[in-house]
Design a protein around this motif. Structure first.
Motif, PDB file in Angstrom:
ATOM      1  N   PHE A 130       0.813  -1.223   0.000  1.00  0.00           N
ATOM      2  CA  PHE A 130       0.000   0.000   0.000  1.00  0.00           C
ATOM      3  C   PHE A 130       0.844   1.269   0.000  1.00  0.00           C
ATOM      4  CE2 PHE A 130      -2.831  -3.281   1.671  1.00  0.00           C
ATOM      5  CZ  PHE A 130      -3.927  -3.125   0.839  1.00  0.00           C
ATOM      6  N   GLU A 155       2.557  -4.885  -2.464  1.00  0.00           N
ATOM      7  CA  GLU A 155       1.374  -4.939  -3.308  1.00  0.00           C
ATOM      8  C   GLU A 155       0.585  -3.636  -3.208  1.00  0.00           C
ATOM      9  OE1 GLU A 155      -0.466  -8.588  -2.002  1.00  0.00           O
ATOM     10  OE2 GLU A 155       1.155  -9.767  -2.898  1.00  0.00           O
ATOM     11  N   ARG A 156      -0.236  -3.418  -4.225  1.00  0.00           N
ATOM     12  CA  ARG A 156      -1.134  -2.260  -4.263  1.00  0.00           C
ATOM     13  C   ARG A 156      -0.386  -0.921  -4.269  1.00  0.00           C
ATOM     14  NH1 ARG A 156      -6.244  -4.011  -2.319  1.00  0.00           N
ATOM     15  NH2 ARG A 156      -7.077  -1.944  -2.656  1.00  0.00           N
ATOM     16  N   ASP A 159      -2.400   2.588  -5.059  1.00  0.00           N
ATOM     17  CA  ASP A 159      -3.855   2.406  -5.121  1.00  0.00           C
ATOM     18  C   ASP A 159      -4.545   3.762  -4.948  1.00  0.00           C
ATOM     19  OD1 ASP A 159      -6.306   0.664  -4.983  1.00  0.00           O
ATOM     20  OD2 ASP A 159      -6.466   1.654  -3.041  1.00  0.00           O
ATOM     21  N   GLN A 160      -5.390   4.102  -5.891  1.00  0.00           N
ATOM     22  CA  GLN A 160      -6.151   5.352  -5.880  1.00  0.00           C
ATOM     23  C   GLN A 160      -5.261   6.594  -5.824  1.00  0.00           C
ATOM     24  OE1 GLN A 160     -10.332   4.843  -3.985  1.00  0.00           O
ATOM     25  NE2 GLN A 160      -8.899   3.852  -2.623  1.00  0.00           N
ATOM     26  N   TYR A 175      -1.174  -6.027  -8.228  1.00  0.00           N
ATOM     27  CA  TYR A 175      -2.146  -4.926  -8.199  1.00  0.00           C
ATOM     28  C   TYR A 175      -1.465  -3.563  -8.105  1.00  0.00           C
ATOM     29  CZ  TYR A 175      -5.945  -8.312  -7.710  1.00  0.00           C
ATOM     30  OH  TYR A 175      -6.836  -9.324  -7.925  1.00  0.00           O
ATOM     31  N   SER A 178      -3.522  -0.117  -8.804  1.00  0.00           N
ATOM     32  CA  SER A 178      -4.949  -0.442  -8.734  1.00  0.00           C
ATOM     33  C   SER A 178      -5.764   0.830  -8.494  1.00  0.00           C
ATOM     34  CB  SER A 178      -5.209  -1.465  -7.626  1.00  0.00           C
ATOM     35  OG  SER A 178      -4.757  -0.997  -6.379  1.00  0.00           O
ATOM     36  N   ARG A 179      -6.847   0.941  -9.207  1.00  0.00           N
ATOM     37  CA  ARG A 179      -7.795   2.063  -9.076  1.00  0.00           C
ATOM     38  C   ARG A 179      -7.110   3.429  -9.173  1.00  0.00           C
ATOM     39  NH1 ARG A 179     -11.121   0.333  -3.715  1.00  0.00           N
ATOM     40  NH2 ARG A 179      -9.044   0.482  -2.829  1.00  0.00           N
TER      41      ARG A 179
END
Lengths: 268, 436, 311, 558
Positions: A130, A155-156, A159-160, A175, A178-179
């Motif tokens: 994250f 991972e991630r 994100d966003q 990911y 992601s997003r």
């Protein structure tokens, strides 16, 4: 004036919340007051001077020495100054940081640079999951500023992510992006599966073609003039990305599931 | 009207309105019989309810370090463990609403962190709710409206045995629908039991199998197709894109489709992103027609725990009172992370419905407050048996759909205290110890 | 004052407040940068009929441009900010968006006391029909609009500053070819001065005007006092022997820029001298009542801080 | 226990007491006329110079039930900004837009409120609502059961069943859900949305039942009246938030054909379509109609600027509004063929034309409505703003110059569309006491609350008079709940459990057979479990159920 230095002298079992120890918060505070600042760790509140040996007086230049991965929220919301960390950092490094600089000589845990909106975080090491992602309930991860990671990230990543520049010189987990809402993520190393899952806008710049899922679609090989602008903007950053000068890429776009117009660019 | 709506104690009697908390459907039409404290399910049973109700009644004593102890001592010892911990973790939380109310109060006083044994599943839904929200419906809506049921990654019945009987192949519906003409499509999963999806008329369900771990891609593709996008891939995780396109077209043509999933079955990393794609495609369908998502859960009281936790603290579980005010961190407050990192320094495990849900192994002082029939692999510092809600004492439980809550009845006499009684006693003991 | 036999009239040019902006146009090579820039600055001689006055300021080498490609800079001036913004947007859309390989960037980011950011490509992005995307580098936002040759790149905004328009001088000569030769020499010299453009064809205008007309619908008409063929019919400003007058109009980002350009232009014209038929240098004004900027020719030609020494 | 509140300046509109200096005696939680001769006074409070009112009553506040808890669950980012630590008396929680239940109780009490009524109690979700209200300490509470889009009722209308049967069903619902009133939300529209209708006007038919909102309103308002339920039918009309809905609202007032009706959060239903942006104030027309129709009351549903969340049973309108959400997330639910809900976070901005005008429209309605007994102070918590903004709202009503200063900061186009600054009215303390106490109690049907007469429950709030009304109403000196001092200097000093107020009108129990058959055929729960017992509500020593009389029960009509 010498750097205000916090040298960790205990091995905390529970995570310690260091959010009060920012240049903004400590500016102008006498040593006794800094020593008495209370830091949450589990149910307890620990006085800063029971956790750290404290030396120096320049609050605009904070050093955290002998640091470990239980020290969370370093540089939380900071607006000015510099924090250098020797050793590892815990989670939420630079959470909602607005400006200034954090340099970490070690690894960081999860949610580093979450909500970052300005300034620079330079991590000489690896980061957990994250990185630059949004925390629960938030709709946006990193919102501006620059993050450079010399090692790997989990991972991630991103994100966003809403804006800003996030450069990882090593590998990243699944990911990635992601997003993602906007901004630029660059990864020099390998990327895990489901890169760009739910991506809406933004650029993921890679050097190797990852496994892509069906709603990220190939848009062909291109020479994109904006890359010249981008690489020019990297040129004075302390990263190996500064040396890239190609602008020929394979362009993948998506995620179509989310009406996405993000792009994954793989340098040729 | 003023008399209690909850059936009173039912020793040696049959009842036709017994609520079954063995899964989140909370079927409340069971007929059970109580013979000297042992319950038999006489009608409307399923594998899960029979297991739940028909466990032989046991009445073990509390134990401290493996030795039989009286309840008061066990409570006092538990309070000590909580008091001495700097980051106590209360988890498992297999309980109903009243037990959870008591736990919330104790957690506040003890500065505890909370998690549920099913959180790894429920968080996949919670994170979606907190990020984008969703468009969903409740079980009676399914029962009376659904014309196309798409089931993602699960057979449903292994977790919710009576789902089709009560909610899909029901004989009558409010709006005159021929329920036997309902269409069922299983999307994803391999070798799952799809026979419950065969209509009463013998119509086979649609089956589009893929590995569970490939569902992120398949669901994304369906979302894209429902949104009118054209995909270059001809085959997605083994499913022909044309078949997915047909499913998308059927969803767009349906009057009230329902897309069901069980977060427990979507057992792969970052499954919340897949759930978000499911709910995203439901939202998209609602631009032109009607459709609802149906997240299936509620087992072991997970929905009840989250509901109560939310109205009392503002947050579902994976929240904490360690700082005297509630905090929420679904990443760091996970039980496994709390224990693996050695940050939690005391563990209180609660499982009042199910003796088979055992605490994780840990090296910190631990307390288990559990079902009387629980057999523990490792002896905790304290074990306190409690009555089973819905059998030994009353309770209130939230159903899978997060809206309906039902009273759980007391079906037999028991000497075991209820969880809320035990927890409240622990809190009082802690209050006394803190005052000293 | 007489330079190389040319009389510098004791008069002044009167100039006005304008709004000005600069845009950098780049392309695959200079040829296509000029194609875009020429189109964009075409039909932009006078605010009276064109809305704006625009011209190419100078050529840029690849090292001088944001994207490392060959380019040119354009200056554009108008009487008000609204019309400038409108014209900029229209011309960007019709001339740069359309021009193969061309990109557009802000030409003014600092160095002026008051800079207003105005839209450069901000609204052009909608041509992308939802496929447009933006990127931010170094605090600046760029738009990428998919087009048939690849991507059209444009910075979101450029800077607008308070500027000066209407600086001018008149070349009075014994013949039309001589007047034109002097003007060409002047323009060549003036093009080396930054921050100014001479918006008329080739930098030169022959139809000087006066305020008012005998026709009600006209608010300006030919400046008969300087028309050589009307010497006998009107109160002429021309001395005998002057057969042709041409004017160079200058718009600049500041009045100092116009002074420098004026001096360079007059000096170059005077270099041809009386021996080439250049008789006088004069300037147009409205008696000093209309424009706040007065460029006194003799003062400018005496001010050696403005340029190289005049022989 | 006998306490004396000595020498306060009392505002008790139920007894026409307007700023009279007097003593109040309380024995064992009730107000008495005076102590017996020689009776020992256990505690005396010197209230000279203080303002004394009954405890305030919020007659429309979303404090419990599914949609509220969904709102809580979906907004961790909002809670993070207002963490509430536990204290010597209070447990921890969170505040701001949708506070946790405990914090809701504490903060209401700390503002001098002693009762709040949940206006959207879905009968199928009533158990949850009562559980949440059961965890809302100190204040009394109650709920209005939602009908009007439920299949059973709509079937009755389609079948043209007689009013008696409808009355019986309404009464049965009040009993089963332990409610004190009946609410209708977007009459028939929530059901229509499930059949893919996206709007439903007053005279438009639900495609399945062939029934119009007008028919629903008529049947329900008449049922409530004929059952003798004190609280008139509580109406959230059709077309919430839709420009031009002022016409719907005006027609709705007439649609009930003289039966009493309460139009809730009327601000959201008072929009015209004038001006360049086709959005304008309908406040003047609404206030005029309100002044004329004596059978109609309303609460305002004032919006105030900042982050909040809209939580409503109106799934049809909330679905349409979801695109305006901020942060952009929403939960829309179809519930049990009975109701629906929609939760959409919303940030009202003073520089947004529509939001600024909404703000002005609400205040215009407050100030143009003549009768404070028929207009009520609400923000439709949390829809227009959190209830904690009431002191600010009171100041806006009582202080013209403050109001005009606020107005002058709004979006300029909105200012141009509003007449607010030309309205000179300032509410006085007596009128505020009517709106927030006496009138609210009378409207809800609480005979022993909202006033300071002999026999009343001793819910009493004491303020220090302060020209800054926001400061005054934010922090009372004392709040007594049933005679116990629960708040001192704006801080909770004792936590008690309030009562749950209900009505239980008489009805023909024969209808239950029909309802049971219906449940067994179509529903997924047993009818017996649909009903909430009084023991459930009082669980764990919480306040019990109080049943208010349905006075003057009218004869049923044929």
């Amino acid at each position: 004036m010498s750097a205000l230095t916090f040298t960790l002298k205990i091995q905390p079992r529970q995570r310690v919340d260091l959010s009060p120890l920012t240049p903004d918060n400590l500016a102008g505070k006498p040593a006794a007051e800094i020593a008495a600042i209370e830091l949450y760790s589990g149910k307890q509140k620990l006085r800063a001077d029971t956790v750290f040996d404290i030396a120096g007086d320049d609050a605009s230049n904070i050093v955290i020495a002998n640091s470990c991965n239980k020290l969370d929220f370093i540089g939380h919301g900071m607006k000015t100054g510099r924090i250098s960390i020797h050793g590892n950092a815990g989670s939420y490094l630079g959470l909602q940081m607005r400006n200034g600089e954090i340099v970490l000589h070690g690894d960081a845990d999860a949610f580093a640079a979450s909500g970052l909106s300005g300034g620079l975080i330079h991590i000489h090491g690896n980061v957990g999951d994250f990185l630059a992602a949004a925390i629960a309930g938030d709709k946006q991860g990193m919102k501006g500023g620059t993050v450079i990671v010399t090692g790997n990230a989990g991972e991630r990543v991103g994100d966003q992510m809403r804006r800003g520049l996030l450069l990882v010189e090593g590998n990243v987990g699944s990911y990635c992006a992601s997003r993602m809402l906007a901004g630029t993520i660059g990864v020099f190393g390998a990327v895990g599966e489901y890169a760009g899952y739910g991506m809406r806008h933004g650029t993921l710049l890679l050097t190797q073609t990852p496994a892509l899922h069906a709603t990220i679609q190939d848009c062909g090989l291109h020479t994109l003039p904006f890359l010249s602008l981008m690489f020019k903007s990297f040129s004075n950053l302390p990263t190996k990305f500064a040396k890239i000068n190609k602008n020929r890429v394979q362009r993948y776009a998506g995620d179509l599931a989310n009406d996405g117009k993000g792009e994954i660019l793989v340098l040729q | 009207m003023e008399k209690s709506a909850q059936p009173a104690s039912m020793d040696n009697a049959l009842s036709g309105t017994v609520t079954c908390p063995a899964c989140g459907l909370l079927c409340d039409d069971l007929v059970v019989e109580n013979t000297d404290g042992n319950i038999k399910v006489r009608q409307k049973g399923c594998a899960k309810s029979v297991t739940f109700f028909e466990r032989p009644q046991q009445n073990p004593s509390p134990r401290i370090a493996g030795k039989t102890a009286d309840l008061q001592s066990a409570i006092k010892k538990t309070a000590e463990i909580l008091r001495n911990a700097n980051q106590p973790l209360i988890t498992g939380l297999g309980t109903e609403a009243h037990g959870m109310r008591a736990i919330m109060s104790l957690a506040d006083r003890a500065g505890a962190t909370l998690d549920h044994m099913n959180s790894n599943s429920t968080i996949r839904n919670t994170l979606v709710l907190q990020n984008s929200g969703w468009q969903v419906c409740t079980l009676t809506e399914v029962r009376n409206r659904v014309d196309l049921l798409v089931i993602v990654g699960t057979d449903i019945v292994s977790l919710f045995p009576r789902f089709f009987e009560r909610h899909v192949w029901n004989e009558q519906s409010m709006f005159g629908q021929d329920t036997a003409a309902r269409e069922v499509v299983y999307l994803g999963g391999r070798d799952i039991d799809t026979t419950p999806g065969i209509s009463p008329k013998g119509v086979q369900p649609g089956i589009l199998p893929c590995d569970i771990a490939r569902l992120p891609e398949v669901v994304a593709a369906l979302h894209a197709l429902v949104s009118g996008k054209k995909l270059l891939a001809e085959n997605i995780a083994g499913i022909a894109t044309g078949d997915l396109q047909k499913l998308a077209d059927r969803l767009l043509a349906a009057k009230y489709s329902v897309i069901a999933w069980s977060a427990a079955a979507l057992d792969f990393p970052h499954a919340e992103l897949t759930v978000q794609n499911i709910t995203g495609l439901v939202v998209k369908l609602n631009n032109t027609t009607r459709s609802s998502g149906l997240p299936l859960g509620g087992n072991e009281g997970d929905i009840s725990a989250n509901q109560v936790s939310t109205w009392i603290s503002g947050y579902p579980v994976r929240n904490s009172f360690m700082r005297t005010y509630p905090e929420y961190d679904p990443y760091h407050f996970a039980t496994a992370r709390q224990l693996d990192s050695n940050e939690a320094d005391a563990l209180l495990w609660v499982s009042s419905f199910n003796p088979e849900r055992l605490p994780p192994s840990c090296k910190v002082p631990s307390v288990v407050i559990g079902h009387a029939n629980m057999t523990l692999a490792a002896e905790p510092d304290v074990f306190i048996p409690v009555g089973t809600p819905g059998i030994d004492h009353k309770g209130t439980m939230f159903r899978s759909d997060n809206v309906v809550s039902l009273p759980l009845a007391k079906l037999r006499e028991s000497t075991l205290a209820s969880l809320s009684e035990v927890i409240t006693a622990i809190e009082n003991a802690l209050k006394e110890q803190q005052a000293c | 004052m007489i330079i190389n036999g040319v009389t510098i009239d004791n008069t002044f040019a009167e100039a006005f407040n304008m709004r000005g902006t600069r845009v950098i146009i780049t392309a695959q090579n200079h040829k296509w940068a000029y194609n875009g820039a020429n189109a964009m600055t075409g039909f932009a001689t006078s605010v009276i009929g064109c809305g704006v006055e625009a011209g190419i300021e100078r050529e840029l080498s690849p090292t001088e441009t944001p994207d490392g490609r060959p380019g040119v800079t354009i200056l554009m001036f108008a009487m008000g900010s609204a019309v400038l913004m409108k014209q900029l947007e229209t011309r960007m859309g019709q001339c740069i968006l359309t021009c193969p390989t061309a990109a557009a960037f802000s030409g003014i980011d600092s160095g002026y006391p008051e800079i207003t950011r105005i839209n450069l490509g901000k609204n052009l992005r909608f041509f992308g029909d939802g496929f447009q995307t933006s990127k931010q580098f170094g605090g600046k936002r760029y738009w990428r609009v998919p087009v048939m040759d690849g991507e059209f790149i444009t910075e979101e905004t450029t800077g607008m500053v308070r500027a000066v328009g209407g600086g001018n001088f008149l070349v009075l000569a014994e013949s039309q070819p001589q007047a034109l030769a002097a003007c060409e020499a002047a323009i060549e010299a003036m093009r080396k001065i930054p921050n100014v453009i001479m918006p008329f064809p080739g930098g030169v205008v022959r139809s000087g005007s006066k305020v008012g007309s005998k026709y009600k619908s006209m608010f300006a008409s030919t400046n008969d006092a300087f028309c050589p063929t009307l010497k006998g019919l009107t109160r002429t400003e021309l001395s005998p022997g002057i057969e042709s007058v041409m004017e160079i109009v200058i718009d600049g980002l500041t009045d100092a820029d116009i002074r420098k350009a004026t001096r360079a232009g007059i000096a170059a014209a005077c270099e041809l001298g009386a021996q080439n038929g250049i008789k006088r240098i004069s300037a147009g004004n409205y008696g000093g009542k209309l424009g706040p900027f007065h460029f006194h020719l003799r003062e400018i030609m005496n001010d050696e801080s403005l340029g190289k020494k005049i022989a | 226990m006998l306490i004396k509140l000595a020498g306060g300046t009392v505002y008790d509109p139920a007894h026409q007491v307007d700023g009279k200096v007097m003593d109040i005696y309380v024995r064992d939680g009730r107000i008495i006329a005076r102590a017996h001769d020689g009776e020992r006074i256990d505690r005396e409070y010197d209230l000279r110079g203080k303002v004394v009112m009954a405890g305030a009553i919020d007659m429309h506040t979303h404090i419990g039930g599914g949609k509220v808890n969904i709102a809580r669950m979906m907004m961790p980012e909002d809670h993070r900004g207002d963490p509430v630590a536990h204290s010597a008396f209070c447990r921890a929680g969170c505040g701001h837009a949708v506070p946790s239940t405990l914090t809701t109780g504490y903060r209401y009490a700390e503002m001098g409120y002693t009762a709040g009524f949940e206006p959207a109690l879905l009968p199928t979700n009533a158990r949850q609502a009562h559980l949440e209200m059961g965890d809302t300490p100190i204040i009394d509470k109650g709920g209005y059961a939602m009908l009007g889009s439920d299949d059973f009722f709509l079937r009755m209308l389609t079948a043209k069943q007689d009013q008696n049967a409808i009355n019986d069903y309404v009464a049965w619902t009040l009993h089963a859900s332990q409610a004190i009133g009946i609410k209708v939300v977007n009459p028939g529209g929530i059901s229509a949305f499930k059949f893919n209708q996206r709007a439903l006007d007053l005279d438009e038919q639900n495609v399945h039942y062939q029934v119009t909102p007008r028919e629903i309103l008529k049947a329900l308002s008449r049922a409530v009246y004929e059952l003798g339920v004190p609280h008139p039918l509580h109406v959230h009309g059709n077309n919430l938030g839709v420009p031009g809905n002022v016409e719907t609202s005006l027609k709705t007032m007439g649609a009930v054909e003289g039966f009493p009706v309460h139009l809730t959060h009327i601000q959201f239903h008072s929009y015209g379509t004038e001006g360049d942006r086709k959005f304008s104030s309908g406040a003047a027309a609404i206030a005029e109609a309100l002044n004329k129709h004596k059978n109609v009351s309303a609460d305002v549903g004032q919006i105030l600027f900042g982050q909040t969340v809209t939580a409503s049973g109106d799934s049809m309108r909330q679905h349409a509004n979801a695109v305006f959400g901020s942060p952009r997330k929403s939960v829309i639910m179809d519930i049990e063929c009975d109701a629906g809900c929609g939760v959409v976070p919303f940030k009202y901005k003073d520089q947004n034309f529509v939001n600024a005008l909404q703000w002005a429209i609400g205040l215009e309605i407050f100030l143009l409505a003549d009768d404070p007994w028929r207009i009520f102070l609400t923000t439709d918590h949390p829809n227009g703003a959190p209830f904690t903004s009431y002191p600010h709202l009171i100041r806006l009503l009582m202080d013209k110059s403050f109001r005009n200063d606020m107005f002058a900061k709004l979006n300029l186009d909105a200012q141009a569309m509003s007449t607010l600054s030309s309205i000179d009215r300032e509410y006085n303390l007596y009128e505020i006491a009517i709106m927030t106490r006496a009138g609210a109690a009378r409207l809800v049907g609480l005979h022993d609350r909202g006033h300071l007469g002999v026999g009343a429950g001793a819910d009493i709030t004491v303020y220090t008079n302060n020209a800054d009304r926001e400061k005054m109403f934010a922090k009372p000196d004392y709040v007594f709940k049933d005679g116990e001092l629960v708040v001192k200097d704006g801080q909770v000093v004792k936590v008690t459990w309030g009562h749950t107020h209900t009505v239980k009108p008489e009805f023909d129990r024969g209808i239950e057979k029909e309802i049971k058959k219906y449940f067994d055929t179509y529903h997924t729960m047993n009818m017996e479990h649909f009903k909430i017992s009084s023991e459930e509500i009082a669980e764990g020593g919480r306040g019990g159920v109080v049943v208010h009389e349905c006075k003057g029960r009218r004869e049923k009509t044929a």
